[in-house]
Design a protein around this motif. Structure first.
Motif, PDB file in Angstrom:
ATOM      1  N   ALA A   2       0.847  -1.199   0.000  1.00 58.85           N
ATOM      2  CA  ALA A   2       0.000   0.000   0.000  1.00 58.85           C
ATOM      3  C   ALA A   2       0.882   1.249   0.000  1.00 58.85           C
ATOM      4  N   TYR A   3       0.367   2.298  -0.615  1.00 58.17           N
ATOM      5  CA  TYR A   3       1.001   3.616  -0.567  1.00 58.17           C
ATOM      6  C   TYR A   3       0.175   4.455   0.404  1.00 58.17           C
ATOM      7  N   THR A   4       0.766   5.527   0.903  1.00 60.12           N
ATOM      8  CA  THR A   4       0.002   6.449   1.738  1.00 60.12           C
ATOM      9  C   THR A   4      -0.037   7.787   1.020  1.00 60.12           C
ATOM     10  N   SER A   5      -1.246   8.304   0.836  1.00 58.56           N
ATOM     11  CA  SER A   5      -1.403   9.600   0.186  1.00 58.56           C
ATOM     12  C   SER A   5      -2.444  10.399   0.952  1.00 58.56           C
ATOM     13  N   GLY A   7      -2.688  10.955   3.989  1.00 62.67           N
ATOM     14  CA  GLY A   7      -3.081  10.255   5.204  1.00 62.67           C
ATOM     15  C   GLY A   7      -3.897   8.989   4.993  1.00 62.67           C
ATOM     16  N   ALA A   8      -4.189   8.644   3.746  1.00 56.50           N
ATOM     17  CA  ALA A   8      -4.987   7.445   3.461  1.00 56.50           C
ATOM     18  C   ALA A   8      -4.112   6.366   2.851  1.00 56.50           C
ATOM     19  N   ALA A   9      -4.386   5.127   3.230  1.00 57.95           N
ATOM     20  CA  ALA A   9      -3.668   3.993   2.640  1.00 57.95           C
ATOM     21  C   ALA A   9      -4.320   3.665   1.296  1.00 57.95           C
ATOM     22  N   GLU A  11      -4.285   0.922  -1.710  1.00 58.00           N
ATOM     23  CA  GLU A  11      -3.868  -0.449  -2.005  1.00 58.00           C
ATOM     24  C   GLU A  11      -3.219  -0.559  -3.383  1.00 58.00           C
ATOM     25  N   GLN A  31       4.966  10.120  -5.359  1.00 59.94           N
ATOM     26  CA  GLN A  31       5.491   9.143  -4.404  1.00 59.94           C
ATOM     27  C   GLN A  31       5.893   7.839  -5.115  1.00 59.94           C
TER      28      GLN A  31
END
Length: 110
Positions: A2-5, A7-9, A11, A31
Motif C-alpha cells: 500500500a502507498y500512503t497519500s 493520510g490514506a492507505a 492499495e 510518491q
C-alpha cells in the motif's frame, strides 16, 4: 502493498500497481515515481497525463509499441521514440509510466 497519500492507505498489488485507479492523484504519482527512482519533470508528466487520457478513452494501458506510436502522432517524433521514452522511464516506458499514472500493468509487459 500500500502507498500512503494524504493520510490514506492506497492499495496496490505486489508489483506496486494501484488496485483502484480512481484513488490516483498527483501526490501519489510523485510518491510512486520517487519509489521508482524518478524525479518527475514536465516531460514525465506529459507522458503520464497522455497515458491517463489514453486509458480513459480506450480502457486499456497501451503496450510500449502502441504508446510510442500514439505519442509520436500527438507530440511528434522527437518524443514518440523509444530512446526518449526510455530516458524518462528507464525500467520501461509502458510498465513504469503506467505504474506512476496509476494504471494497470500494460498487456504484454513481463
Amino acid at each position: 502493498m500500500a502507498y500512503t497519500s494524504n493520510g490514506a492507505a492506497i492499495e496496490a498489488d505486489e508489483e506496486g500497481y494501484l488496485t483502484d485507479i480512481n484513488q490516483w492523484n498527483e501526490d501519489l504519482a510523485g510518491q510512486i515515481a520517487k519509489d521508482e527512482g524518478i524525479t518527475m519533470t514536465p516531460e514525465h508528466w506529459e507522458v503520464v497525463n497522455f497515458l491517463r487520457e489514453y486509458y480513459s478513452e480506450y480502457q486499456i494501458a497501451p503496450a510500449v509499441r502502441v504508446l510510442t506510436k500514439a505519442i509520436a502522432k500527438k507530440m511528434g517524433p522527437d518524443k514518440g521514440n523509444n530512446k526518449y521514452l526510455y530516458e524518462l522511464f528507464p525500467y520501461g516506458p509502458g510498465k513504469q509510466a503506467c505504474k506512476i499514472a496509476g494504471l494497470p500493468k500494460p498487456t504484454g509487459c513481463v
